[in-house]
Enzyme design. Structure first.
Site, PDB file in Angstrom:
ATOM      1  N   SER A  90      -2.782 -11.826   3.129  1.00 40.88           N
ATOM      2  CA  SER A  90      -2.395 -10.207   2.393  1.00 40.88           C
ATOM      3  C   SER A  90      -2.087 -10.492   0.731  1.00 40.88           C
ATOM      4  CB  SER A  90      -0.710  -9.833   2.575  1.00 40.88           C
ATOM      5  OG  SER A  90      -0.424  -8.853   2.131  1.00 40.88           O
ATOM      6  N   HIS A 193       0.914  -2.681   4.191  1.00 42.21           N
ATOM      7  CA  HIS A 193      -0.962  -2.489   5.021  1.00 42.21           C
ATOM      8  C   HIS A 193      -1.090  -1.105   5.624  1.00 42.21           C
ATOM      9  CE1 HIS A 193      -1.369  -5.975   3.049  1.00 42.21           C
ATOM     10  NE2 HIS A 193      -0.754  -6.153   3.141  1.00 42.21           N
TER      11      HIS A 193
END
Length: 316
Positions: A90, A193
């Site tokens: 991430s 996300h």
């Protein structure tokens, strides 16, 4: 063959930057990174409490700065990254890109500042959250996530998928989850996300043209299906889409396996990714670089594994 990996949001702990400030030049480096990010990273990394550094707009710049500082102690600011391949989970992809020379440290901080604020704003638009689903079969886990109108935001390993979506749906998943699995709510204020982050993606897309990206000095493994990125321009495209798309760390580990990685070094604040590797990449050497006390062991791992070709085929 050495992989350096960079952790994502949630790895931060109160005071974790304190020991690094004792090293020559780190105080000044953190001051510069703080200025670029528009955040007091010196204070947040040493004095702020857990609730303060859980804030997305604080946590993400803090994590990227920590990884940059730790990695610099491995190879020096004027030397090449010692890894054979690099990856980040991430927001850790921004750390990885900076360490691999895709852009300078200050540009990395400018980018993470925009990313973190945009994601925090998108998260504040409506109540959303995330939960880790541990165990069960992949088919059952994904079916349960879909049944509750949630998204598989992070595919972390063979045994862990992170679901994201509305607070109500996360609660429902906890009460009616997949067979033989545990649903563990995460202390995050947003469905990262997922399509809930479309606004953040658009803001990031408007910002990245101000950056000049160069090709990474080592192969960079992307969260997008474990693709190996060798182009700076391609990296910028992917970091924009990443905020609203799933993070497939399991695929990243699969790519590391296929490339014959023999060792993994996780930079500060370390532990999460090495823990996943111990289960999914059995047999590789691992080390964590959490404090300056870990530099000797980290350096030994680099000397033993960097540039070394695996003696056995590690294909799936």
């Amino acid at each position: 063959m050495l992989a350096i990996v960079c952790p994502g949001q949630g790895a931060q702990k109160p005071g974790f930057l304190s020991p690094w400030r004792e090293l020559p030049g780190v105080e000044q480096a953190l001051s510069s990174l703080s200025e670029a990010a528009g955040a007091d990273l010196l204070r947040h990394g040493t004095e702020s409490d857990a609730d303060t550094i859980r804030d997305t707009a604080v946590a993400q710049p803090l994590l990227v700065a920590a990884g940059i500082i730790a990695a610099a102690q491995l190879h020096g600011t004027d030397e090449a990254c010692p890894a054979d391949v690099i990856a980040g989970h991430s927001v850790g992809e921004l750390t990885a890109a900076a360490v691999a020379g895709v852009f300078g440290d200050e540009d990395a901080m400018r980018l993470v500042a925009v990313r973190s604020r945009a994601m925090a704003q998108s998260a504040a638009a409506e109540p959303t959250s995330m939960a880790a689903v541990v165990g069960g079969t992949r088919e059952d886990v994904l079916a349960a996530i879909e049944r509750h109108g949630l998204h598989a935001a992070n595919i972390n390993s063979a045994a862990q998928v992170v679901a994201a979506g509305s607070v109500e749906a996360i609660a429902a998943l906890g009460e009616d989850g997949p067979a033989k699995a545990r649903v563990l709510p995460l202390q995050v204020a947003g469905a990262f996300h997922t399509p809930y982050m479309v606004g953040a993606r658009e803001e990031l897309a408007a910002f990245v043209p101000s950056l000049t990206a160069t090709d990474p000095s080592v192969p960079l493994v992307s969260n997008a299906g474990g693709e190996v990125v060798t182009s700076g321009a391609r990296y910028l495209d992917q970091i924009v889409t990443q905020v609203a798309s799933p993070v497939d760390w399991e695929a990243c580990m699969g790519t590391l396996r296929k490339r014959g990685v023999t060792a993994m070094l996780e930079v500060a604040p370390a532990g999460t990714l090495v823990g996943l590797a111990k289960r999914d990449l059995k047999g590789i050497a691992t080390a964590t670089l959490n404090t300056p006390d870990d530099l000797e062991a980290a350096g030994a791992l680099v000397r033993e594994h960097a540039g070394v070709t695996a003696s056995t085929d590690q294909e799936d």
